[in-house]
Design a protein around this motif. Sequence first.
Motif, PDB file in Angstrom:
ATOM      1  N   THR A  76       0.838  -1.217   0.000  1.00 18.67           N
ATOM      2  CA  THR A  76       0.000   0.000   0.000  1.00 18.67           C
ATOM      3  C   THR A  76       0.871   1.265   0.000  1.00 18.67           C
ATOM      4  O   THR A  76       0.522   2.261  -0.637  1.00 18.67           O
ATOM      5  CB  THR A  76      -0.962   0.033   1.206  1.00 18.67           C
ATOM      6  N   GLY A  77       2.008   1.208   0.705  1.00 19.63           N
ATOM      7  CA  GLY A  77       2.935   2.348   0.682  1.00 19.63           C
ATOM      8  C   GLY A  77       3.465   2.575  -0.721  1.00 19.63           C
ATOM      9  O   GLY A  77       3.613   3.711  -1.172  1.00 19.63           O
ATOM     10  N   GLY A  78       3.723   1.476  -1.442  1.00 13.90           N
ATOM     11  CA  GLY A  78       4.258   1.564  -2.799  1.00 13.90           C
ATOM     12  C   GLY A  78       3.279   2.120  -3.813  1.00 13.90           C
ATOM     13  O   GLY A  78       3.686   2.746  -4.792  1.00 13.90           O
ATOM     14  N   ILE A  79       1.976   1.901  -3.571  1.00  8.66           N
ATOM     15  CA  ILE A  79       0.995   2.431  -4.544  1.00  8.66           C
ATOM     16  C   ILE A  79       0.456   3.803  -4.134  1.00  8.66           C
ATOM     17  O   ILE A  79      -0.213   4.462  -4.914  1.00  8.66           O
ATOM     18  CB  ILE A  79      -0.192   1.455  -4.799  1.00  8.66           C
ATOM     19  N   SER A  80       0.774   4.217  -2.892  1.00 12.18           N
ATOM     20  CA  SER A  80       0.279   5.522  -2.435  1.00 12.18           C
ATOM     21  C   SER A  80       1.165   6.639  -2.967  1.00 12.18           C
ATOM     22  O   SER A  80       2.347   6.431  -3.214  1.00 12.18           O
ATOM     23  CB  SER A  80       0.283   5.592  -0.911  1.00 12.18           C
ATOM     24  N   VAL A  81       0.576   7.805  -3.130  1.00 14.67           N
ATOM     25  CA  VAL A  81       1.356   8.961  -3.580  1.00 14.67           C
ATOM     26  C   VAL A  81       1.038  10.173  -2.714  1.00 14.67           C
ATOM     27  O   VAL A  81      -0.020  10.239  -2.089  1.00 14.67           O
ATOM     28  CB  VAL A  81       1.062   9.327  -5.061  1.00 14.67           C
ATOM     29  N   GLY A  82       1.959  11.099  -2.672  1.00 17.13           N
ATOM     30  CA  GLY A  82       1.725  12.331  -1.919  1.00 17.13           C
ATOM     31  C   GLY A  82       2.942  12.731  -1.118  1.00 17.13           C
ATOM     32  O   GLY A  82       3.990  12.090  -1.195  1.00 17.13           O
ATOM     33  N   GLN A  83       2.792  13.805  -0.359  1.00 14.75           N
ATOM     34  CA  GLN A  83       3.891  14.292   0.478  1.00 14.75           C
ATOM     35  C   GLN A  83       4.164  13.284   1.600  1.00 14.75           C
ATOM     36  O   GLN A  83       3.229  12.634   2.080  1.00 14.75           O
ATOM     37  CB  GLN A  83       3.490  15.639   1.094  1.00 14.75           C
ATOM     38  N   PRO A  84       5.430  13.171   2.037  1.00 16.48           N
ATOM     39  CA  PRO A  84       5.773  12.173   3.063  1.00 16.48           C
ATOM     40  C   PRO A  84       4.950  12.293   4.353  1.00 16.48           C
ATOM     41  O   PRO A  84       4.652  11.294   4.989  1.00 16.48           O
ATOM     42  CB  PRO A  84       7.246  12.467   3.353  1.00 16.48           C
ATOM     43  N   ALA A 140      18.505   6.544  -0.156  1.00 21.78           N
ATOM     44  CA  ALA A 140      18.808   7.562   0.860  1.00 21.78           C
ATOM     45  C   ALA A 140      17.766   8.680   0.837  1.00 21.78           C
ATOM     46  O   ALA A 140      17.572   9.387   1.834  1.00 21.78           O
ATOM     47  CB  ALA A 140      20.201   8.123   0.618  1.00 21.78           C
ATOM     48  N   ARG A 141      17.073   8.813  -0.301  1.00 20.30           N
ATOM     49  CA  ARG A 141      16.019   9.827  -0.412  1.00 20.30           C
ATOM     50  C   ARG A 141      14.829   9.536   0.509  1.00 20.30           C
ATOM     51  O   ARG A 141      13.977  10.388   0.734  1.00 20.30           O
ATOM     52  CB  ARG A 141      15.515   9.911  -1.864  1.00 20.30           C
ATOM     53  N   ALA A 142      14.795   8.305   1.048  1.00 25.37           N
ATOM     54  CA  ALA A 142      13.717   7.963   1.992  1.00 25.37           C
ATOM     55  C   ALA A 142      13.852   8.768   3.293  1.00 25.37           C
ATOM     56  O   ALA A 142      12.895   8.876   4.059  1.00 25.37           O
ATOM     57  CB  ALA A 142      13.737   6.467   2.284  1.00 25.37           C
ATOM     58  N   ILE A 143      15.049   9.322   3.531  1.00 32.51           N
ATOM     59  CA  ILE A 143      15.224  10.212   4.691  1.00 32.51           C
ATOM     60  C   ILE A 143      14.804  11.604   4.243  1.00 32.51           C
ATOM     61  O   ILE A 143      15.417  12.192   3.361  1.00 32.51           O
ATOM     62  CB  ILE A 143      16.699  10.229   5.167  1.00 32.51           C
ATOM     63  N   LYS A 144      13.724  12.083   4.807  1.00 26.71           N
ATOM     64  CA  LYS A 144      13.201  13.384   4.395  1.00 26.71           C
ATOM     65  C   LYS A 144      13.522  14.404   5.483  1.00 26.71           C
ATOM     66  O   LYS A 144      12.766  14.552   6.453  1.00 26.71           O
ATOM     67  CB  LYS A 144      11.683  13.305   4.162  1.00 26.71           C
ATOM     68  N   LEU A 145      14.639  15.088   5.324  1.00 31.13           N
ATOM     69  CA  LEU A 145      15.098  16.023   6.361  1.00 31.13           C
ATOM     70  C   LEU A 145      14.029  17.025   6.820  1.00 31.13           C
ATOM     71  O   LEU A 145      13.822  17.172   8.023  1.00 31.13           O
ATOM     72  CB  LEU A 145      16.338  16.788   5.873  1.00 31.13           C
ATOM     73  N   PRO A 146      13.321  17.711   5.886  1.00 34.12           N
ATOM     74  CA  PRO A 146      12.357  18.714   6.352  1.00 34.12           C
ATOM     75  C   PRO A 146      11.202  18.113   7.165  1.00 34.12           C
ATOM     76  O   PRO A 146      10.569  18.816   7.945  1.00 34.12           O
ATOM     77  CB  PRO A 146      11.810  19.325   5.053  1.00 34.12           C
ATOM     78  N   TRP A 147      10.946  16.804   6.975  1.00 35.55           N
ATOM     79  CA  TRP A 147       9.803  16.180   7.647  1.00 35.55           C
ATOM     80  C   TRP A 147      10.202  15.431   8.915  1.00 35.55           C
ATOM     81  O   TRP A 147       9.345  14.849   9.585  1.00 35.55           O
ATOM     82  CB  TRP A 147       9.069  15.216   6.696  1.00 35.55           C
ATOM     83  N   LEU A 148      11.505  15.416   9.243  1.00 35.81           N
ATOM     84  CA  LEU A 148      11.947  14.670  10.431  1.00 35.81           C
ATOM     85  C   LEU A 148      11.282  15.161  11.729  1.00 35.81           C
ATOM     86  O   LEU A 148      10.872  14.331  12.551  1.00 35.81           O
ATOM     87  CB  LEU A 148      13.477  14.710  10.563  1.00 35.81           C
ATOM     88  N   PRO A 149      11.157  16.500  11.936  1.00 35.00           N
ATOM     89  CA  PRO A 149      10.485  16.941  13.176  1.00 35.00           C
ATOM     90  C   PRO A 149       9.071  16.379  13.299  1.00 35.00           C
ATOM     91  O   PRO A 149       8.629  15.988  14.386  1.00 35.00           O
ATOM     92  CB  PRO A 149      10.457  18.473  13.041  1.00 35.00           C
TER      93      PRO A 149
END
Lengths: 144, 186
Positions: free
Chosen positions: A63-71, B140-149
């Motif tokens: 589900t994480g792989g098919i989802s999109v959007g800001q982290p 390494a892009r899985a680490i999202k610096l601005p979103w860490l807080p």
Amino acid sequence: MKQEQPTFFKALVSAIQMLYTIAPMLLAVIGMVGLFQTFITPEMLHSLFKGSTLYDTFVGTITGGISVGQPFLSYIIGGELLEEGISLYAVTSFILSFVSLGLIQLPLEYSLFGIRFTIVRNLLSFLFAILVSWATVITLEILS
Amino acid sequence: MGYSNYFRDTILINKNKNKGKKTQQRTGLIMLIIVIGIYIFSAILNLTATYNALLNSFQVLKVITPILLVVIFLMALLNSLINQKKISKHLGHNSGVKGWFIALVSGVLSHGPGYVWYPMLSELRSHGARDGLIVAFFYARAIKLPWLPMMISYFGLAFTSILTLYILLAALVQGIITDKLLAEKG
């Protein structure tokens, strides 16, 4: 024979040409992102989790792989899943694959990097989403 | 004789490049037509939701356009300032620890969706950057610096720190595995 270094202008023209080449695929991916954001709702994702750690970790990765959007969306959905009693293993794999896997960008990745690279990278990302989630939660449990 | 061989090879390489670009564009166009078809089909079923999807897509386009411009500028800068030999030296097969360091740090610092970085990375790859480093960059892009807080506020400092460390480690391991798996590609 020595290879000639292009000037900045020539390199810029070449970069713009590359953008022009991939523009249709890029627009297609952006179009898919809009569709996924609208039609794949958090409620739909919630309903897929069953409460079994192993199964949910697998579902979390998919589900994480098919989802999109800001982290941050994955944190909100992950937080809600935790509150509903879904295991931290599943939530971690969901958060991780949300940012490291991308089903909708596969065609673009394939067209620029080729089939072998795309398959290897995505399979590794999938496998490591599960491994890292297990390693993280087990380490957290040991430390606490 | 040497020169005629060189020019023949150059013409052949350029022909192959153009063929590759045409195939890429054709595949892209087919994909775009399919997506437009999905939108039309979806509009017949649910016009409001399809309109929202279109708005979401425009929003994404608005967000990624400035990043894309930066990527184009970086590509031009890299191509005009750094030659193939330098790329091979810093990101190629003998780049060693420095190569891993560059891939991991630039991966963590890169912003926006991953696909925005595809053109630049494929360009680097064609100039000699090795696959393992590109895979390490992506993970390494899985680490999202601005979103860490925000991640800390949701899951705690311990969880975020451990996950971040494991992501870096996983990026490195995946890069090494990729180099081994794709080594014989030539």
